[in-house]
Design an enzyme around this catalytic site. Structure first.
Site, PDB file in Angstrom:
ATOM      1  CG  HIS A  61      36.484 130.020 -19.214  1.00 16.56           C
ATOM      2  ND1 HIS A  61      36.659 128.677 -19.464  1.00 16.56           N
ATOM      3  CD2 HIS A  61      35.179 130.167 -18.878  1.00 16.56           C
ATOM      4  CE1 HIS A  61      35.511 128.038 -19.277  1.00 16.56           C
ATOM      5  NE2 HIS A  61      34.598 128.923 -18.933  1.00 16.56           N
ATOM      6  CE1 TYR A 131      43.688 125.722 -19.854  1.00 18.78           C
ATOM      7  CE2 TYR A 131      42.733 123.924 -21.106  1.00 18.78           C
ATOM      8  CZ  TYR A 131      42.724 124.747 -19.997  1.00 18.78           C
ATOM      9  OH  TYR A 131      41.763 124.590 -19.040  1.00 18.78           O
TER      10      TYR A 131
END
Length: 191
Positions: A61, A131
């Site tokens: 991604h 993240y």
């Protein structure tokens, strides 16, 4: 924290200094001051977390301009193989990747700058993945490269018949069919 440079400029592995005793352990998982000094000044604005089961592969991604993101990623439960692929046109490392095992045991983190596609595969029964991002998520700016692109030479450490992919992740193009909106001059960190 110790910073391990990789073969691709801007992508670094971070190892915290862990203090252990009879009670367990302690470490700083993030220090803005140390990160700015040892990696590069980056202002993180969003934290995300996902939980996945063995065989789940997420990626590869990225966010399209002007919503590009740098990410600082880690696995706080279980184990994953984490990958960053350089998708900057004109880069001497275009199409190359960095792969690192991130786990609750090794406490490593990977910094993935802007201009890179990112993904991971779950190697443990369950993995909780966290993240930090330096830009807010914009669903209209979702982009991706096929996680099954064998030309990238990524060893995902799981067999293809184990792979569990989202429908979205099965539709990303191969790198050879991808017209990257990123070039070598992209600021890897901030606008």
């Amino acid at each position: 924290m110790d910073v391990i440079r990789t073969d691709i400029d801007g992508v670094v592995i971070i190892e915290p200094r862990i203090f252990r005793d009879a009670r367990g352990y302690f470490f700083e998982s993030f220090s803005q001051k140390e990160f700015d000094r040892k990696v590069r000044p980056v202002r993180f604005v969003q934290d995300n977390e996902s939980m996945s089961v063995r065989g789940v592969m997420r990626g590869l991604h990225f966010q399209l301009p002007p919503f590009t993101q740098s990410k600082l990623v880690r696995c706080v439960q279980g184990c994953v193989v984490d990958v960053a692929v350089d998708i900057r046109k004109g880069s001497p490392t275009y199409g190359r990747h960095v792969a690192v095992e991130l786990s609750a045991d090794n406490h490593r983190q990977l910094f993935v700058p802007r201009g890179f596609a990112h993904g991971f595969a779950v190697l443990s029964d369950v993995a909780v993945f966290q993240y930090k991002c330096d830009n807010y998520y914009a669903p209209q700016a979702d982009g991706g490269i096929s996680i099954a692109d064998t030309s990238l030479g990524i060893d995902w450490l799981i067999s293809p018949d184990e792979a569990i992919l989202s429908d979205k992740d099965t539709r990303h193009p191969l790198l050879e069919n991808f017209d990257s909106p990123f070039d070598i001059n992209i600021d890897l960190y901030q606008d």
